[in-house]
Scaffold this motif. Structure first.
Motif, PDB file in Angstrom:
ATOM      1  N   PHE A 100     145.340  -2.800  88.577  1.00  0.00           N
ATOM      2  CA  PHE A 100     146.145  -1.510  89.091  1.00  0.00           C
ATOM      3  C   PHE A 100     145.604  -0.570  89.967  1.00  0.00           C
ATOM      4  O   PHE A 100     146.315   0.555  89.963  1.00  0.00           O
ATOM      5  CB  PHE A 100     147.493  -1.410  88.174  1.00  0.00           C
ATOM      6  CG  PHE A 100     147.903  -3.137  87.914  1.00  0.00           C
ATOM      7  CD1 PHE A 100     148.662  -3.285  88.552  1.00  0.00           C
ATOM      8  CD2 PHE A 100     147.887  -3.148  86.226  1.00  0.00           C
ATOM      9  CE1 PHE A 100     149.257  -4.065  87.605  1.00  0.00           C
ATOM     10  CE2 PHE A 100     148.275  -4.680  85.623  1.00  0.00           C
ATOM     11  CZ  PHE A 100     149.218  -4.666  86.532  1.00  0.00           C
ATOM     12  N   ASP A 101     144.058  -0.218  88.767  1.00  0.00           N
ATOM     13  CA  ASP A 101     143.570   0.659  89.674  1.00  0.00           C
ATOM     14  C   ASP A 101     142.849   0.744  91.063  1.00  0.00           C
ATOM     15  O   ASP A 101     141.953   1.445  91.275  1.00  0.00           O
ATOM     16  CB  ASP A 101     142.393   1.266  88.635  1.00  0.00           C
ATOM     17  CG  ASP A 101     142.891   2.399  87.600  1.00  0.00           C
ATOM     18  OD1 ASP A 101     144.982   2.668  87.702  1.00  0.00           O
ATOM     19  OD2 ASP A 101     143.132   2.323  86.658  1.00  0.00           O
ATOM     20  N   GLY A 102     142.887  -1.153  91.178  1.00  0.00           N
ATOM     21  CA  GLY A 102     141.595  -1.509  92.779  1.00  0.00           C
ATOM     22  C   GLY A 102     140.966  -2.217  91.987  1.00  0.00           C
ATOM     23  O   GLY A 102     140.301  -2.888  93.009  1.00  0.00           O
ATOM     24  N   VAL A 103     140.594  -2.351  91.373  1.00  0.00           N
ATOM     25  CA  VAL A 103     139.365  -3.414  90.741  1.00  0.00           C
ATOM     26  C   VAL A 103     139.671  -5.110  90.942  1.00  0.00           C
ATOM     27  O   VAL A 103     140.778  -4.922  90.369  1.00  0.00           O
ATOM     28  CB  VAL A 103     139.131  -3.085  88.555  1.00  0.00           C
ATOM     29  CG1 VAL A 103     137.983  -4.701  89.097  1.00  0.00           C
ATOM     30  CG2 VAL A 103     138.207  -2.151  89.214  1.00  0.00           C
ATOM     31  N   LEU A 144     154.418 -14.387  76.558  1.00  0.00           N
ATOM     32  CA  LEU A 144     153.784 -13.559  76.112  1.00  0.00           C
ATOM     33  C   LEU A 144     151.906 -13.967  76.193  1.00  0.00           C
ATOM     34  O   LEU A 144     151.593 -12.947  76.897  1.00  0.00           O
ATOM     35  CB  LEU A 144     153.830 -14.467  74.183  1.00  0.00           C
ATOM     36  CG  LEU A 144     152.001 -14.114  73.305  1.00  0.00           C
ATOM     37  CD1 LEU A 144     152.369 -12.909  72.616  1.00  0.00           C
ATOM     38  CD2 LEU A 144     152.284 -15.436  72.165  1.00  0.00           C
ATOM     39  N   ILE A 145     152.093 -15.615  77.602  1.00  0.00           N
ATOM     40  CA  ILE A 145     151.177 -15.372  77.597  1.00  0.00           C
ATOM     41  C   ILE A 145     150.664 -14.513  79.691  1.00  0.00           C
ATOM     42  O   ILE A 145     149.539 -14.567  79.619  1.00  0.00           O
ATOM     43  CB  ILE A 145     150.933 -17.077  78.270  1.00  0.00           C
ATOM     44  CG1 ILE A 145     150.827 -18.044  77.111  1.00  0.00           C
ATOM     45  CG2 ILE A 145     149.945 -17.543  78.929  1.00  0.00           C
ATOM     46  CD1 ILE A 145     150.986 -19.878  77.490  1.00  0.00           C
ATOM     47  N   ILE A 146     152.008 -14.722  80.199  1.00  0.00           N
ATOM     48  CA  ILE A 146     151.854 -14.138  81.084  1.00  0.00           C
ATOM     49  C   ILE A 146     151.678 -12.131  80.593  1.00  0.00           C
ATOM     50  O   ILE A 146     150.849 -11.324  81.504  1.00  0.00           O
ATOM     51  CB  ILE A 146     153.290 -13.942  81.953  1.00  0.00           C
ATOM     52  CG1 ILE A 146     153.529 -15.471  82.269  1.00  0.00           C
ATOM     53  CG2 ILE A 146     153.677 -12.974  82.939  1.00  0.00           C
ATOM     54  CD1 ILE A 146     154.727 -15.793  82.887  1.00  0.00           C
ATOM     55  N   CYS A 147     153.024 -11.713  79.270  1.00  0.00           N
ATOM     56  CA  CYS A 147     152.081 -10.183  79.532  1.00  0.00           C
ATOM     57  C   CYS A 147     150.847 -10.079  78.863  1.00  0.00           C
ATOM     58  O   CYS A 147     150.452  -9.294  79.200  1.00  0.00           O
ATOM     59  CB  CYS A 147     153.183  -9.844  78.474  1.00  0.00           C
ATOM     60  SG  CYS A 147     154.528 -10.122  78.959  1.00  0.00           S
ATOM     61  N   CYS A 148     149.805 -11.332  77.969  1.00  0.00           N
ATOM     62  CA  CYS A 148     148.511 -10.974  77.908  1.00  0.00           C
ATOM     63  C   CYS A 148     148.059 -10.811  78.638  1.00  0.00           C
ATOM     64  O   CYS A 148     146.725 -10.283  78.810  1.00  0.00           O
ATOM     65  CB  CYS A 148     148.164 -11.945  76.496  1.00  0.00           C
ATOM     66  SG  CYS A 148     149.311 -12.025  75.580  1.00  0.00           S
ATOM     67  N   VAL A 149     148.002 -11.780  79.768  1.00  0.00           N
ATOM     68  CA  VAL A 149     147.073 -11.757  80.795  1.00  0.00           C
ATOM     69  C   VAL A 149     147.216 -10.237  81.865  1.00  0.00           C
ATOM     70  O   VAL A 149     146.522  -9.734  81.941  1.00  0.00           O
ATOM     71  CB  VAL A 149     147.813 -13.496  82.001  1.00  0.00           C
ATOM     72  CG1 VAL A 149     146.560 -12.661  83.101  1.00  0.00           C
ATOM     73  CG2 VAL A 149     147.879 -14.121  81.498  1.00  0.00           C
ATOM     74  N   ILE A 150     148.204  -9.816  81.935  1.00  0.00           N
ATOM     75  CA  ILE A 150     148.930  -8.689  82.484  1.00  0.00           C
ATOM     76  C   ILE A 150     147.827  -7.471  81.616  1.00  0.00           C
ATOM     77  O   ILE A 150     147.309  -6.143  81.970  1.00  0.00           O
ATOM     78  CB  ILE A 150     150.351  -8.552  82.745  1.00  0.00           C
ATOM     79  CG1 ILE A 150     151.016  -9.551  83.732  1.00  0.00           C
ATOM     80  CG2 ILE A 150     150.241  -6.964  83.204  1.00  0.00           C
ATOM     81  CD1 ILE A 150     152.178  -9.859  84.004  1.00  0.00           C
ATOM     82  N   GLY A 151     148.315  -7.696  80.676  1.00  0.00           N
ATOM     83  CA  GLY A 151     148.065  -6.185  79.793  1.00  0.00           C
ATOM     84  C   GLY A 151     146.191  -6.590  79.663  1.00  0.00           C
ATOM     85  O   GLY A 151     145.069  -5.421  79.715  1.00  0.00           O
ATOM     86  N   MET A 152     145.724  -7.452  80.216  1.00  0.00           N
ATOM     87  CA  MET A 152     143.763  -7.817  79.853  1.00  0.00           C
ATOM     88  C   MET A 152     143.969  -7.345  81.287  1.00  0.00           C
ATOM     89  O   MET A 152     142.346  -6.437  81.173  1.00  0.00           O
ATOM     90  CB  MET A 152     143.682  -9.285  79.550  1.00  0.00           C
ATOM     91  CG  MET A 152     143.816  -9.386  78.331  1.00  0.00           C
ATOM     92  SD  MET A 152     142.861 -11.058  77.718  1.00  0.00           S
ATOM     93  CE  MET A 152     141.186 -10.563  78.229  1.00  0.00           C
ATOM     94  N   ILE A 153     144.407  -7.575  82.509  1.00  0.00           N
ATOM     95  CA  ILE A 153     143.739  -7.230  83.841  1.00  0.00           C
ATOM     96  C   ILE A 153     143.856  -5.375  83.689  1.00  0.00           C
ATOM     97  O   ILE A 153     143.627  -5.008  84.233  1.00  0.00           O
ATOM     98  CB  ILE A 153     144.122  -8.176  85.096  1.00  0.00           C
ATOM     99  CG1 ILE A 153     146.118  -7.751  84.781  1.00  0.00           C
ATOM    100  CG2 ILE A 153     143.968  -9.295  84.325  1.00  0.00           C
ATOM    101  CD1 ILE A 153     146.377  -8.446  86.137  1.00  0.00           C
ATOM    102  N   TYR A 154     145.028  -4.978  83.118  1.00  0.00           N
ATOM    103  CA  TYR A 154     145.646  -3.809  83.253  1.00  0.00           C
ATOM    104  C   TYR A 154     144.466  -3.381  82.680  1.00  0.00           C
ATOM    105  O   TYR A 154     143.826  -2.085  82.951  1.00  0.00           O
ATOM    106  CB  TYR A 154     147.163  -3.587  81.935  1.00  0.00           C
ATOM    107  CG  TYR A 154     146.780  -2.102  81.859  1.00  0.00           C
ATOM    108  CD1 TYR A 154     147.777  -1.518  82.519  1.00  0.00           C
ATOM    109  CD2 TYR A 154     146.682  -1.445  80.836  1.00  0.00           C
ATOM    110  CE1 TYR A 154     147.819   0.340  82.600  1.00  0.00           C
ATOM    111  CE2 TYR A 154     146.803  -0.162  80.686  1.00  0.00           C
ATOM    112  CZ  TYR A 154     147.458   0.943  81.469  1.00  0.00           C
ATOM    113  OH  TYR A 154     147.162   2.091  81.159  1.00  0.00           O
ATOM    114  N   THR A 155     143.926  -3.473  81.361  1.00  0.00           N
ATOM    115  CA  THR A 155     142.388  -2.522  80.552  1.00  0.00           C
ATOM    116  C   THR A 155     141.159  -2.715  81.737  1.00  0.00           C
ATOM    117  O   THR A 155     140.814  -1.963  81.177  1.00  0.00           O
ATOM    118  CB  THR A 155     142.274  -3.271  79.292  1.00  0.00           C
ATOM    119  OG1 THR A 155     141.732  -4.278  79.453  1.00  0.00           O
ATOM    120  CG2 THR A 155     144.033  -3.279  78.500  1.00  0.00           C
ATOM    121  N   GLY A 156     141.168  -3.732  82.472  1.00  0.00           N
ATOM    122  CA  GLY A 156     140.328  -3.720  83.099  1.00  0.00           C
ATOM    123  C   GLY A 156     140.092  -3.194  84.457  1.00  0.00           C
ATOM    124  O   GLY A 156     139.555  -3.168  85.258  1.00  0.00           O
TER     125      GLY A 156
END
Length: 361
Positions: A277-280, A262-274
């Motif tokens: 994975f598009d270079g930010v 849950l913790i790892i997936c939430c971190v990945i989910g948040m940086i994904y929306t930010g």
């Protein structure tokens, strides 16, 4: 429906005052929030000339709007409830409790473990309470820690930790209030000034480590030393049957893997929306993330991972996992109600011009 803002002056602070006072007096949060909302819609309706009909029309429409605006947060909460139901059904909570009973041999060690687990589960305060309560209750009972003290330890870590955790439902809710600004950066900078959260955690740790009790809690703990852990006047839950878990295959990993996922997936989910994975950059992605969407995505994938993990371990069949969905949803209904009414109350006070009134004085 966004209400047209009016300037109600001092009346604009009546709704939150009504809600807070009634909550303190009655100890009924939902009832207090509802009356706070109704007091606000009454002021708004008569100020705008819509009368009695406008009171109920405004209330229902505003509440429906807030539910729609916060759908992702509600889905996130439901998924958390489902995860708790899955962990309990798989026997993960029971396995951890049995392990902890063998390892923790004193009242202080049981209290420290409860506090530590409460700090570790920082994603959501309701998820924290449900998980820590079910996991640590057998451990603290074995060491004669009163139920009142267990409730205090859980409460003193749940909300205070989540309030200052950047990856949490609180962060998602708070950052959403700052329109047109970098709400996440503001949230981070405000953490040192969240004196309630910081001092509550410090107070709780100090009381546990120094074995200090006072006031009503001292009475609870003195009675617990004599074997009476249910010491409040109405003795709630004294005769309640403990939850039975038929699954004896559960191990400690069946609790830890879902929480870590849950913790790892939430971190990945948040940086994904930010846009990570598009270079930010990582920090920039965190700052620009849509926290509520990120947490929803993270909790969904944690749910999928947990179902697959339990199926591979053969502790829960797929049909058993699916049966946990309604149970998890029901567990989160009180939290969803409180949040919905709180969002509605906030929107109501905004419409009455409370922010401008308070800022003006």
């Amino acid at each position: 429906m966004e209400l047209e803002a009016i300037n109600a002056g001092i009346l604009s602070i009546v709704p939150p005052v009504v809600a807070i006072v009634l909550a303190l007096v009655t100890k009924e949060v939902v009832f207090s929030l509802v009356l706070g909302i109704l007091s606000g819609t009454t002021i708004y309706a008569f100020s705008t000339g819509t009368g009695i009909v406008g009171i109920f029309d405004t209330t229902t429409q505003l509440m429906a709007t807030k539910l729609g605006d916060n759908t992702t947060m509600i889905i996130f909460l439901c998924l958390l409830g489902i995860l708790v139901a899955l962990v309990n059904r798989a026997g993960g909570s029971r396995a951890y409790g049995e392990w902890a009973v063998k390892k923790l041999k004193s009242k202080r060690s049981a209290s420290v473990a409860t506090a530590f687990l409460g700090i570790l589960i920082f994603i959501d305060d309701y998820f924290n309470c449900l998980t820590v309560g079910s996991v640590m209750r057998p451990v603290t009972d074995a060491q004669n820690v009163s139920r009142a003290k267990l409730a205090y330890l859980i409460d003193a870590t749940a909300a205070p930790v989540c309030i200052i955790a950047p990856i949490s439902s609180w962060a998602a809710a708070v950052t959403g209030f700052v329109e047109g600004e970098d709400g996440f950066s503001i949230f981070i900078r405000a953490i040192p000034y969240n004196f309630y959260a910081v001092l509550t955690i410090v107070m709780m740790i100090a009381m546990v480590m120094m074995k200090v009790e006072y006031g009503p809690m001292k009475l609870h703990e003195d009675n617990a030393k004599k074997g009476d852990i249910y010491t409040t006047p109405d003795r709630p839950y004294a005769n309640a049957e403990e939850e039975t878990v038929d699954n004896c295959k559960g191990k400690v990993m069946d609790l830890l893997i879902p929480i870590i996922s849950l913790i790892i997936c939430c971190v990945i989910g948040m940086i994904y929306t930010g846009g990570f994975f598009d270079g930010v950059g990582f920090v920039e992605a965190f700052s620009a993330s849509d926290a509520s969407v990120g947490l929803m995505l993270g909790s969904f994938f944690a749910f999928v991972i947990t179902v697959i993990f339990y199926a591979l371990r053969r502790v829960l069949k797929f049909t058993d996992s699916m049966a946990c969905i309604p149970d998890g949803f029901k567990a989160m209904v009180p939290a969803i109600l409180i949040l919905t009414f709180a969002w509605t109350l906030k929107a109501m006070t905004d419409s009455l011009g409370a922010a401008e009134y308070v800022a003006g004085i």
